[in-house]
Design an enzyme around this catalytic site. Structure first.
Site, PDB file in Angstrom:
ATOM      1  N   CYS A   6       0.606  -0.856  -0.455  1.00  0.00           N
ATOM      2  CA  CYS A   6      -0.228  -0.230   0.241  1.00  0.00           C
ATOM      3  C   CYS A   6       1.147   1.540   0.356  1.00  0.00           C
ATOM      4  O   CYS A   6       2.269   1.170   0.936  1.00  0.00           O
ATOM      5  CB  CYS A   6      -0.854   0.195   1.502  1.00  0.00           C
ATOM      6  N   HIS A 102      -8.299   8.208   3.079  1.00  0.00           N
ATOM      7  CA  HIS A 102      -7.727   9.322   3.610  1.00  0.00           C
ATOM      8  C   HIS A 102      -9.014  10.910   3.627  1.00  0.00           C
ATOM      9  O   HIS A 102      -9.938  10.467   2.309  1.00  0.00           O
ATOM     10  CB  HIS A 102      -5.623   9.238   1.917  1.00  0.00           C
TER      11      HIS A 102
HETATM   12  P1  5GP Z   1      -8.021   9.546  -4.410  1.00  0.00           P
HETATM   13  O1  5GP Z   1      -7.699   9.264  -5.969  1.00  0.00           O
HETATM   14  O2  5GP Z   1      -7.624   7.976  -3.788  1.00  0.00           O
HETATM   15  O3  5GP Z   1      -9.377  10.034  -3.450  1.00  0.00           O
HETATM   16  O4  5GP Z   1      -6.502  10.610  -3.873  1.00  0.00           O
HETATM   17  C1  5GP Z   1      -5.064   9.875  -3.611  1.00  0.00           C
HETATM   18  C2  5GP Z   1      -4.377  11.102  -3.802  1.00  0.00           C
HETATM   19  O5  5GP Z   1      -3.279  10.409  -3.709  1.00  0.00           O
HETATM   20  C3  5GP Z   1      -4.532  11.956  -5.110  1.00  0.00           C
HETATM   21  O6  5GP Z   1      -4.921  13.279  -5.003  1.00  0.00           O
HETATM   22  C4  5GP Z   1      -2.599  11.435  -5.491  1.00  0.00           C
HETATM   23  O7  5GP Z   1      -2.974  13.197  -6.209  1.00  0.00           O
HETATM   24  C5  5GP Z   1      -2.158  11.841  -4.207  1.00  0.00           C
HETATM   25  N1  5GP Z   1      -0.535  10.579  -4.651  1.00  0.00           N
HETATM   26  C6  5GP Z   1      -0.619   9.802  -5.119  1.00  0.00           C
HETATM   27  N2  5GP Z   1       0.534   9.231  -5.428  1.00  0.00           N
HETATM   28  C7  5GP Z   1       0.856  10.067  -4.514  1.00  0.00           C
HETATM   29  C8  5GP Z   1       2.502  10.031  -3.226  1.00  0.00           C
HETATM   30  O8  5GP Z   1       3.344   9.181  -3.753  1.00  0.00           O
HETATM   31  N3  5GP Z   1       2.841  11.363  -2.127  1.00  0.00           N
HETATM   32  C9  5GP Z   1       2.043  12.364  -2.214  1.00  0.00           C
HETATM   33  N4  5GP Z   1       1.855  12.540  -1.253  1.00  0.00           N
HETATM   34  N5  5GP Z   1       0.553  12.089  -2.769  1.00  0.00           N
HETATM   35  C10 5GP Z   1      -0.305  11.034  -3.563  1.00  0.00           C
HETATM   36 ZN    ZN Z   2      -2.928   1.162   3.640  1.00  0.00          ZN
END
Ligand code: 5GP
Ligand code: ZN
Length: 116
Positions: A6, A102
């Site tokens: 993860c 998150h």
């Molecule tokens: P989701 O689309 O699942 O709601 O949000 C995932 C978030 O994680 C996205 O806004 C994406 O930009 C962020 N994200 C993905 N990979 C990384 C990473 O390696 N580091 C950081 N700081 N954010 C990440």
């Molecule tokens: Zn996790």
């Protein structure tokens, strides 16, 4: 110990770097790598929970802590007076791409409603 496949568990463990803005024994908060607003912080529980859909009463206290910390972080980042948005994408159709729960904390601009 979390899930070694993860991405966010690996950020919690320090295996992958992130710009952390806050951490304690329950949560870690860090800047999103692809910010969608002038301030875009992700706050996560250290414990691996895949999504909001996996939250039961057993996780309710921890999730409440995450939300309370989100409010504190928003205050510390001076988002409170203009307002800010907290988003929990849940499932692929809603835009969830990382399956470690998150909360997005977004601020520094105006937001439309309904969201896209
Ligand atoms: P989701 O689309 O699942 O709601 O949000 C995932 C978030 O994680 C996205 O806004 C994406 O930009 C962020 N994200 C993905 N990979 C990384 C990473 O390696 N580091 C950081 N700081 N954010 C990440
Ligand atoms: Zn996790």
């Amino acid at each position: 110990m979390g899930n070694d496949k993860c991405l966010f568990c690996r950020i919690v463990n320090g295996e992958i770097p992130a710009k952390k803005v806050y951490e304690d024994g329950d949560v870690v908060a860090f800047n999103d790598i692809n910010p969608q607003a002038p301030t875009h912080v992700l706050i996560i529980p250290r414990r691996h929970i895949p999504s909001l859909d996996d939250v039961t009463d057993a996780e309710a206290t921890l999730i409440g802590t995450v939300l309370a910390r989100a409010a504190t972080i928003a205050r510390d980042l001076h988002l409170t007076s203009d307002g800010y948005r907290v988003v929990v994408n849940t499932g692929e159709a809603a835009g969830q791409t990382v399956f470690h729960i998150h909360f997005h904390i977004l601020g520094g601009r105006n937001f439309g409603w309904p969201p896209g």
